[in-house]
Design an enzyme around this catalytic site. Structure first.
Site, PDB file in Angstrom:
ATOM      1  N   TYR A 197     -44.368  33.699 -30.019  1.00 61.22           N
ATOM      2  CA  TYR A 197     -44.313  32.774 -30.167  1.00 61.22           C
ATOM      3  C   TYR A 197     -45.849  32.029 -30.810  1.00 61.22           C
ATOM      4  O   TYR A 197     -45.972  31.059 -30.577  1.00 61.22           O
ATOM      5  CB  TYR A 197     -43.882  32.147 -28.635  1.00 61.22           C
ATOM      6  N   GLN A 198     -46.178  32.821 -31.838  1.00 63.91           N
ATOM      7  CA  GLN A 198     -46.898  31.799 -32.979  1.00 63.91           C
ATOM      8  C   GLN A 198     -48.131  31.134 -32.494  1.00 63.91           C
ATOM      9  O   GLN A 198     -48.528  30.203 -33.221  1.00 63.91           O
ATOM     10  CB  GLN A 198     -45.877  30.988 -33.835  1.00 63.91           C
ATOM     11  N   TRP A 203     -44.637  25.235 -21.812  1.00 60.61           N
ATOM     12  CA  TRP A 203     -44.471  24.082 -20.766  1.00 60.61           C
ATOM     13  C   TRP A 203     -46.316  25.276 -19.647  1.00 60.61           C
ATOM     14  O   TRP A 203     -46.287  24.994 -19.084  1.00 60.61           O
ATOM     15  CB  TRP A 203     -44.002  23.801 -20.260  1.00 60.61           C
ATOM     16  N   ASP A 204     -45.831  26.361 -20.444  1.00 59.25           N
ATOM     17  CA  ASP A 204     -46.417  27.553 -19.906  1.00 59.25           C
ATOM     18  C   ASP A 204     -47.809  26.507 -19.262  1.00 59.25           C
ATOM     19  O   ASP A 204     -48.586  27.056 -17.848  1.00 59.25           O
ATOM     20  CB  ASP A 204     -46.569  28.378 -19.799  1.00 59.25           C
ATOM     21  N   GLU A 345     -33.467  29.711 -17.778  1.00 61.79           N
ATOM     22  CA  GLU A 345     -32.552  29.321 -19.461  1.00 61.79           C
ATOM     23  C   GLU A 345     -31.655  30.267 -19.747  1.00 61.79           C
ATOM     24  O   GLU A 345     -31.450  30.301 -20.368  1.00 61.79           O
ATOM     25  CB  GLU A 345     -33.447  29.462 -20.537  1.00 61.79           C
ATOM     26  N   LYS A 460     -32.424  32.981 -14.217  1.00 63.57           N
ATOM     27  CA  LYS A 460     -33.831  34.065 -14.339  1.00 63.57           C
ATOM     28  C   LYS A 460     -34.627  33.748 -14.130  1.00 63.57           C
ATOM     29  O   LYS A 460     -35.855  34.020 -13.869  1.00 63.57           O
ATOM     30  CB  LYS A 460     -33.442  33.163 -16.414  1.00 63.57           C
ATOM     31  N   GLN A 461     -34.377  32.461 -13.707  1.00 66.96           N
ATOM     32  CA  GLN A 461     -35.795  32.184 -13.026  1.00 66.96           C
ATOM     33  C   GLN A 461     -35.282  30.964 -11.526  1.00 66.96           C
ATOM     34  O   GLN A 461     -34.598  30.316 -12.623  1.00 66.96           O
ATOM     35  CB  GLN A 461     -37.298  31.582 -13.557  1.00 66.96           C
TER      36      GLN A 461
HETATM   37  O1  IFM Z   1     -42.476  29.148 -21.472  1.00 67.58           O
HETATM   38  C1  IFM Z   1     -41.412  30.168 -21.228  1.00 67.58           C
HETATM   39  C2  IFM Z   1     -40.094  29.926 -21.197  1.00 67.58           C
HETATM   40  O2  IFM Z   1     -39.851  28.896 -19.624  1.00 67.58           O
HETATM   41  C3  IFM Z   1     -38.987  32.108 -20.452  1.00 67.58           C
HETATM   42  N1  IFM Z   1     -39.545  32.170 -21.952  1.00 67.58           N
HETATM   43  C4  IFM Z   1     -40.725  32.389 -22.742  1.00 67.58           C
HETATM   44  C5  IFM Z   1     -41.401  31.087 -22.448  1.00 67.58           C
HETATM   45  C6  IFM Z   1     -43.033  31.460 -23.173  1.00 67.58           C
HETATM   46  O3  IFM Z   1     -43.547  32.084 -21.906  1.00 67.58           O
END
Ligand code: IFM
Length: 634
Positions: A197-198, A203-204, A345, A460-461
């Site tokens: 993820y660079q 949104w985290d 997702e 997924k969540q």
């Molecule tokens: O932002 C999250 C996403 O909601 C789930 N996959 C990983 C991303 C980065 O943590």
């Protein structure tokens, strides 16, 4: 910790028998990122007793200088020389030691780049030389003092359960170290622990990392939010590219705010073919999430200057984006958002995702509120801002109308359930275990276009639980009904998932569930047992910084039941059975408070130099705590 551009170490080697020893130390310029070589050029050199490398990054041509000073004490080296080659510069110290000899090597390494300073080499050289002169003990003492301040502002003491204490501090520690304290930069989804993820913001950072910072070190929360202001142009470019107005924040946002996330991320492991995911163009909730976080920051700090300097512009641009993204359904007299990807997702291209709808409505409402407040408090700044953005009062009327008529999926009057998106309840109703058995390969991606979860209710969540974690208008019985429905259908394929479960289980009075998910959320990286690091052929490992940040809100907002209602700080404690109590600091509108929670009472102590009194409420009791006072409520 008190100078993030400086790395210092001391190594002591003691001989137990005669030996020849060579210590090799230096700088290795071989750095790779997931997209290949990180540096286009490297120049190694010696300068005034220091060794250094000047580097230029491939993509942006950023110039970086790393210089190292070294001091050897104890046994005299019999040889010392410097060699270069293979993109490295190394020093070698040769020793002949007899039993009892000690060789001590202190190193001071300084790093500067031209984003910060005009002459990185000169700055790094001066800093490394000064650090070497100060010496390790002095530098370590400075570092330790700074850490003491940081922990005093951030710590949570769990009384009566050592394992929970360790899990909590592990998580807080990672939230602290992955938050840039020296500049307006993102909190990477894996921090600096991995190149996955660079280093980009997701949104985290607003939803998972910021709550702790907002209530403990608000200056850092402000930096992170101002990074979103600095990167507005990138968000506006993304909106324009996709045919919208305003600011559509990137799913993965780096230095410029442009979308870093590629169209192709996962691979179909069965066929080896690339798969198109739409995280970068349908996951619109990131924009309202940022407005949510900025409003929470404002509520907690009263920092009006932030609103004027950046918050208003973000909120207005996001409102403009949402208006351009929404569709009006004449027959239903409401605005809808279609073709979405919520936090869950596994289900792409859905309509009216509940999480996104509520957050969008919240963001529109806050844009209007900020507009109205500015027209009272800062009319000149407001009209300058609207003029600069090409907006006028008609646009504000549009935001108001969209906020009023935005479709919000409501709890069903009978079941109390909120449907995650249109048609979700009609999907095949199976559990994650059943779906798992359908995998042909364990690394298959579960989501779009054809994964095992897509046509099922397996998540997924859980977006509806994530919604409850942010918007506190839902009664406990609604949270409970939805928790009991969605939890068995959730696979927790995201490290962000367990924390929302812990928080909502706690609010829904399901204490055992809450504790189980607290342990899961806080141990994702420490025990390294629960998370797969591969998904759809992509490596996703490293420290899950959002999961770490979230542990703060699970404990403080979940177990201590902390909520802000206007100017009242409310607590509804639900301590896990095995905990005797909790202690943690909070900052609210520049008032510093120490909270101690025991089974029978909460004690809140205000710092003597607080600017005012704070109102605390527990159950039906409400009390004011003035500067220097301590108040206990049963
Ligand atoms: O932002 C999250 C996403 O909601 C789930 N996959 C990983 C991303 C980065 O943590």
């Amino acid at each position: 910790m008190d100078d993030v551009r400086l790395l210092v170490s001391r190594t002591r080697l003691t001989a137990h028998a005669p030996c020849a020893l060579t210590i090799v130390t230096g700088i290795d310029g071989n750095v790779w990122s997931l997209s290949g070589e990180h540096f286009a050029t490297r120049e190694a050199y010696e300068q005034d007793g220091l060794v250094g490398i000047d580097l230029t990054t491939v993509e942006l041509g950023t110039r970086i200088s790393v210089l190292e000073g070294c001091r050897v004490s104890g046994a005299e080296p019999r040889s010392a020389h410097v060699r270069t080659g293979g993109n490295r510069i190394l020093r070698e110290f040769g020793f002949s030691l007899v039993a009892g000899d000690e060789a001590v090597v202190e190193k001071a390494v300084s790093i500067h780049h031209d984003n910060d300073v005009a002459q990185p080499r000169e700055e790094s050289a001066a800093a490394a030389a000064a650090a070497l002169a100060d010496g390790y003990d002095h530098l370590f003492a400075r570092h330790a003092r700074r850490w003491e301040d940081v922990w005093a502002a951030s710590d949570i003491e769990v009384i009566g359960d050592l394992e929970s204490q360790v899990l909590t501090r592990f998580s807080l520690f990672h939230n602290i170290i992955h938050t840039p304290s020296h500049a307006r930069l993102p909190i990477g989804a894996r921090g600096l622990s991995s190149q996955v993820y660079q280093g980009a913001a997701f949104w985290d950072q607003e939803i998972f990392n910021l709550p702790m910072l907002t209530y403990t070190r608000p200056d850092l929360a402000r930096n992170v939010l101002m990074y979103r202001h600095d990167t507005l142009p990138g968000a506006c470019r993304k909106a324009a590219r996709l045919g919208y107005r305003g600011a559509y924040y990137a799913w993965a946002s780096g230095k410029t705010g442009d979308e870093l996330f590629p169209d192709i991320f996962f691979t179909d492991v069965l066929t080896g073919r690339a798969m198109r995911n739409h995280f970068n163009c349908w996951q619109i909730h990131v924009s309202p999430d940022i407005v949510y976080a900025l409003w929470r920051y404002y509520e907690a700090t009263g920092d009006w200057s932030f609103i004027v300097e950046g918050g208003a512009e973000i909120a207005f641009e996001v409102a403009d984006f949402l208006v351009s993204r929404a569709h009006f359904k004449k027959d239903k007299n409401r605005f809808e958002l279609i073709r979405l990807l919520g936090p869950d997702e596994y289900h792409e291209n859905v309509d009216n995702n509940a999480y996104t709808m509520y957050l969008a409505q919240y963001a529109l409402e806050k844009a209007v509120e900020i507009h109205d407040a500015m027209s009272e408090r800062a009319p000149a700044e407001l009209s300058a801002l609207l003029g600069r953005l090409g907006l006028d009062e008609d646009d504000v009327a549009d935001w108001r109308e969209h906020a009023d008529l935005m479709y919000l999926p409501k709890p069903d009057p009978g079941t109390k359930l909120i449907e995650q998106f249109d048609g979700y309840f009609s999907l095949e109703d199976v559990t994650p275990d059943v779906v798992r058995q359908r995998l042909i390969d364990p690394d298959e991606y579960w989501g779009w276009p054809n994964g095992v979860a897509v046509r099922t209710q397996v998540l997924k969540q859980a977006d509806v639980l994530q919604l409850f974690a942010l918007i506190d208008i839902f009664p406990p019985e609604v949270m409970r009904a939805n928790y009991l429905y969605y939890e068995p259908r959730t696979e927790h394929g995201s490290s962000l998932s367990p924390s929302a479960h812990a928080l909502i289980a706690s609010k829904a009075e399901l204490p055992e569930e809450a504790f189980r998910y607290f342990e899961e959320a806080s141990s994702i990286d420490l025990y390294n047992q629960s998370k797969k690091v591969m998904s759809g052929g992509s490596f996703l490992g490293g420290i899950h910084t959002a999961a770490c940040g979230a542990v703060w809100f699970v404990v403080v907002q979940g177990f201590a039941g902390f909520e802000v209602h206007g100017d009242v700080l409310r607590f509804r404690p639900a301590l896990p059975e095995r905990w005797e109590g909790l202690r943690f600091p909070l900052v609210f509108k520049s008032n510093h408070l120490a909270v101690e929670l025991r089974r029978d009472a909460i004690t809140v102590t205000a710092a003597p130099d607080n600017p005012g009194a704070v109102t605390i409420s527990v159950g039906d009791n409400e009390r004011q705590v003035g500067p220097g006072e301590s108040v206990s409520l049963g």
